[in-house]
Design a protein around this motif. Structure first.
Motif, short mmCIF file in Angstrom:
data_model
loop_
_atom_site.label_atom_id
_atom_site.label_comp_id
_atom_site.label_asym_id
_atom_site.label_seq_id
_atom_site.Cartn_x
_atom_site.Cartn_y
_atom_site.Cartn_z
N SER B 55 1.19 -1.02 0.33
CA SER B 55 -0.06 -0.18 0.30
C SER B 55 0.89 1.16 0.18
O SER B 55 1.97 1.15 0.64
CB SER B 55 -0.77 -0.25 0.78
N GLY B 56 0.69 1.63 -0.42
CA GLY B 56 0.99 3.58 -0.90
C GLY B 56 2.51 3.58 -2.21
O GLY B 56 3.65 4.39 -1.46
N LYS B 59 1.67 2.41 -6.64
CA LYS B 59 0.42 2.09 -8.14
C LYS B 59 -0.33 2.68 -8.78
O LYS B 59 -0.71 3.41 -10.09
CB LYS B 59 0.44 0.32 -7.68
N THR B 60 -1.06 3.41 -8.15
CA THR B 60 -2.78 4.67 -7.71
C THR B 60 -1.92 4.99 -9.32
O THR B 60 -2.21 5.41 -10.35
CB THR B 60 -3.15 4.60 -7.64
N THR B 61 -0.72 5.79 -8.56
CA THR B 61 -0.20 6.79 -9.01
C THR B 61 0.44 6.88 -10.79
O THR B 61 0.02 7.38 -11.61
CB THR B 61 0.68 7.79 -8.19
N1 LIG Z 1 -2.43 14.24 -5.09
C1 LIG Z 1 -1.40 13.80 -4.37
N2 LIG Z 1 -0.15 14.10 -3.08
C2 LIG Z 1 0.01 14.09 -2.37
N3 LIG Z 1 -0.02 12.97 -2.29
C3 LIG Z 1 0.02 12.17 -2.98
C4 LIG Z 1 -0.92 11.90 -4.11
N4 LIG Z 1 -1.33 10.69 -4.67
C5 LIG Z 1 -0.79 9.92 -3.57
N5 LIG Z 1 -0.21 10.47 -2.96
C6 LIG Z 1 1.14 9.57 -1.83
O1 LIG Z 1 2.18 8.97 -2.85
C7 LIG Z 1 1.66 8.07 -2.87
C8 LIG Z 1 1.51 6.55 -3.93
O2 LIG Z 1 0.06 6.99 -3.72
P1 LIG Z 1 -0.73 5.73 -4.72
O3 LIG Z 1 -1.91 5.75 -4.76
O4 LIG Z 1 -0.32 5.54 -5.40
O5 LIG Z 1 -0.25 4.41 -3.84
P2 LIG Z 1 -0.73 2.87 -3.98
O6 LIG Z 1 0.35 2.19 -4.90
O7 LIG Z 1 -1.84 3.07 -5.24
O8 LIG Z 1 -1.27 2.11 -3.10
P3 LIG Z 1 -2.82 1.59 -2.46
O9 LIG Z 1 -2.34 -0.10 -2.64
O10 LIG Z 1 -3.49 1.63 -1.11
O11 LIG Z 1 -4.39 2.11 -3.52
C9 LIG Z 1 1.39 7.35 -1.42
O12 LIG Z 1 2.22 7.40 -0.48
C10 LIG Z 1 0.04 8.62 -0.82
O13 LIG Z 1 0.14 9.51 0.24
#
Ligand SMILES: Nc1ncnc2c1ncn2[C@@H]1O[C@H](COP(=O)(O)OP(=O)(O)OP(=O)(O)O)[C@@H](O)[C@H]1O
Ligand SMILES: [Mg+2]
Lengths: 343, 378
Positions: B55-56, B59-61
């Motif tokens: 998590s975090g 991936k989503t980014t």
């Molecule tokens: N708009 C934003 N502003 C600041 N930080 C952000 C923003 N979007 C994401 N982050 C940070 O970037 C990091 C990666 O976020 P992301 O959503 O890509 O995680 P993830 O891999 O999809 O996690 P999960 O499996 O929990 O969905 C996280 O630490 C999050 O706090």
């Protein structure tokens, strides 16, 4: 109150419906309770419904308020509207009276209402009021929507500043602010003077005592009531919905029309009614800025009451106005319920 | 399950193959926080590429940069050879299924699914036909008239999936697509996805933190950690040959030992681990400075339990059974080695005979094949 009967809190208890017959005596407020119970939103789950702590208290406060300051005055006014004007204090005839031969007599005069239909002054004032209110509401919406949208999209710090600025005029009395518009709009007022000095116009424009002045006054005064509910609606919108729309091939304008606008309808309705309803009965603004040849219904009502001292006709006007407004109020409530149901 | 995968060729092995998506040195910063750090990826047409990570980890980014909701702070994204810089989401040949579903609350299920098609110039009858077809696939036909708030979590997820699929995009981005589904439906949908992928030739990029899902679905997996891609490979490569200690530890369960490299030859290495009774002998070479500190990873299912002391001089350890967890298809043993170190061992339950079972506090020998351990210094 709920503590009085421990069985209410047992899991699975369904509240009033499942009570044993004996307990009815111990709870004299039961009919009242059931009445309040009927007011709760229908979509609440049985659990929340039955275990709503403070339910009687929470509904009792607004109910008492409404009974004291709405129901009672309404009944009095409704009664007076069936009375007859007399030279007395108060200047109307009691509905109930004893005749000489000791008969209790109820006299209802329907002539006051008849009067509203026969004298064209009333009909034209009603229609004019509705028109002014409707047009002002449209202007408020056209002006308020972009403002509310902008505020909802601004950063948190800016958002608070904007909201502050919207609310700021309330620090000054409403009456004073309307007077200030006289200074701006009158023949030798600020606007005319500036335009003449700039050479845009050579003669002062007559703005006072026109519909235009009334619209300005109403839009200016009621705009916050449009912006605030719209803002509170728009601010809650989930932005990923617009991302989803864009992702599915929708351009920003189209996404606005298909997503943002429909979802903000409850805000539009709330804001419009908050502007429209008081605007129909508006008294101060048209009296100070408006036409003298065409009165709004609020002015007619006040004239009947204070100038003619004809309380029964004034009451009939008030009741008719209320009925006229009940329709929009009911629409308002329907939308409010619908918005609640979405959560 | 692997059949569907192996049928497709492996374009990543072909040096001349054109990548459908090229992510080149992409970084994304939010203020001073680096969410995605210098990621480079090539994804080929028809692949199901899984982004796997905790998590975090970003991936989503990364997915949002492919969809066009975020602009990279550095680097470039190419889709079908075209630089995506400045191209808005509604002009990209990409559809995304959101982690939060992002269903339109004021539209019915059918309305949600039809929305994307209505943006194209498609006749109403055709729209209705395609909506009905896709709702059938995700088994939501009878819910077409419902509003999203009248659906269960899993049903909403399927609506989101249908809404993304119905446009038949060239590239489909799925953010945790099957998280809320129950096991049966999840497996079913996984196969549906594979079927759709084969039928329509869609390229999938799937974000997940479910390893099993990544293993089942994907042609290749990209493992992410703290904004970086730490390894890209087929599920098998990732599992059997993790490139780093993080990947070894992250994928599946594993027993990791610290050790010192005592022999490093072309065809084998030997590692001395304090915690094990004998050195670890691995039948494939690696190149590291002599006596370097390294890690050795042995998967629980690759360890054999025995009552007799192995004859070999390598690849075994001695301990007592500390804990037993019966899982149905297999049993997990936690064995406490003489060094005090606890090791996980799984054994398939091949028979139902109780006398063959190991019991609590029994002393056992753990051994493994020389091909099983993975050694690394990273
Ligand atoms: N708009 C934003 N502003 C600041 N930080 C952000 C923003 N979007 C994401 N982050 C940070 O970037 C990091 C990666 O976020 P992301 O959503 O890509 O995680 P993830 O891999 O999809 O996690 P999960 O499996 O929990 O969905 C996280 O630490 C999050 O706090
Ligand atoms: Mg995510």
């Amino acid at each position: 109150m709920s503590g009085a009967n421990g069985s209410r809190w047992r899991p699975g208890s369904r509240g009033p419906a499942k009570r044993t017959p004996g307990s009815q005596l111990t709870r004299p407020w039961e009919p009242l309770w059931q009445f309040f119970n009927r007011l709760r939103p229908a979509r609440w789950s049985a659990y929340v419904r039955d275990h709503w702590i403070g339910k009687p208290l929470v509904t009792a406060v607004p109910m008492t308020w409404l009974v004291l300051f709405f129901m009672v005055p309404f009944i009095i006014v409704f009664g007076i509207s069936f009375s007859q004007s007399v030279l007395a204090i108060p200047p109307y005839e009691e509905l109930l009276g004893w005749t000489d031969d000791k008969v209790l007599q109820l006299r209802l005069h329907l002539s006051n209402y008849d009067y509203l239909f026969t004298d064209s002054l009333y009909a034209s004032s009603y229609l004019y009021s509705l028109k002014v209110a409707a047009v002002s509401t449209c202007y408020c919406l056209l002006l308020g929507y972009p403002m509310a949208y902008g505020i909802a999209r601004a950063t948190t710090t800016r958002r608070n500043i904007y909201l502050m600025l919207i609310i700021l005029p309330f620090w000054t009395s409403f009456l004073l602010r309307v007077y200030a518009w006289i200074g701006l709009l009158k023949g030798n007022g600020v606007i005319n003077n500036v335009l003449m000095a700039l050479g845009v116009i050579h003669e002062p424009i007559t703005m006072m005592q026109t519909d235009f002045a009334v619209y300005i006054g109403i839009v200016y005064s009621y705009l916050p009531f449009m912006i605030l509910p719209l803002y509170s609606n728009l601010e809650k919108h989930d932005r990923t919905l617009l991302e989803a729309a864009a992702d599915l091939g929708s351009r920003p304008w189209k996404a606005f029309m298909r997503i943002t606008l429909p979802l903000s309808v409850p805000g539009i309705v709330a804001g419009s009614l908050l502007v429209f309803i008081p605007a129909v009965g508006e008294y101060v603004i048209p009296s100070l800025l408006g036409r003298t040849d065409q009165l709004m219904i609020g002015r007619v009502l006040s004239d009947e009451f204070f100038e003619n001292r004809d309380w029964p006709v004034a009451s009939a006007v008030a009741i008719a106005m209320l009925i006229l407004l009940v329709v929009p109020i009911m629409i308002f409530q329907r939308y409010q319920n619908r918005e609640l149901a979405h959560k | 399950m692997a059949d569907t995968r192996t049928r497709t060729p492996e374009p990543w092995l072909d040096p001349h193959a054109q990548a459908y998506i090229r992510v080149e040195n992409v970084s994304k910063r939010f203020g001073s926080f680096v969410a995605v750090n210098n990621v480079s990826l090539k994804i080929y047409k028809g692949e199901i590429f899984c982004l796997l990570g905790g998590s975090g980890c970003g991936k989503t980014t990364l997915l949002r940069m492919l969809a066009g909701f975020e602009q990279p702070s550095a680097g470039a994204v190419y889709i079908d050879g075209q630089d995506m810089a400045g191209i808005p989401p509604y002009e990209r040949p990409v559809n995304m299924m959101f982690q939060s579903y992002a269903l339109f609350p004021h539209m019915s299920v059918a309305g949600n699914v039809a929305f994307g098609l209505e943006q194209e110039k498609i006749k109403r009858a055709e729209i209705d036909r395609r909506v009905a077809e896709i709702l059938d696939i995700v088994k939501l036909g009878e819910y077409a008239r419902r509003k999203p708030h009248q659906l269960s979590g899993g049903q909403r997820q399927r609506v989101a999936l249908a809404r993304a699929l119905v446009k038949r995009p060239k590239l489909l981005l799925l953010d945790e697509p099957l998280g809320a589904l129950d096991r049966k439906l999840r497996e079913h949908t996984q196969f549906e996805l594979l079927g759709i992928q084969e039928k329509l030739g869609v390229t999938f990029v799937v974000v997940t933190h479910d390893q099993e899902e990544a293993m089942t679905l994907s042609s290749r997996v990209g493992v992410m950690n703290r904004g970086e891609i730490v390894q890209v490979g087929t599920p098998r490569q990732i599992y059997e040959f993790p490139a780093s200690r993080f990947v070894a530890d992250f994928i599946g369960s594993v027993n990791l030992f610290e050790g010192q490299l005592t022999e490093d030859e072309q065809d084998h290495v030997r590692v001395k681990c304090e915690e094990l009774s004998t050195p670890v002998y691995v039948d494939h070479g690696m190149s590291a400075p002599p006596l370097a500190l390294c890690w050795v990873a042995v998967r629980p299912e690759k360890i054999v339990l025995g009552r007799e002391r192995p004859a070999a001089t390598d690849n075994w350890a001695h301990g007592t059974i500390h804990d037993i967890a019966y899982m149905g298809d297999m049993t997990v043993f936690v064995v406490k080695l003489d060094s005090g170190r606890q090791v996980r061992v799984t054994q398939a339950n091949r028979t139902r005979k109780p006398e063959e079972q190991f019991v609590w506090d029994e002393t056992v020998y753990l051994s493994w094949d020389a091909s099983s351990p993975v050694v690394g210094t990273g």
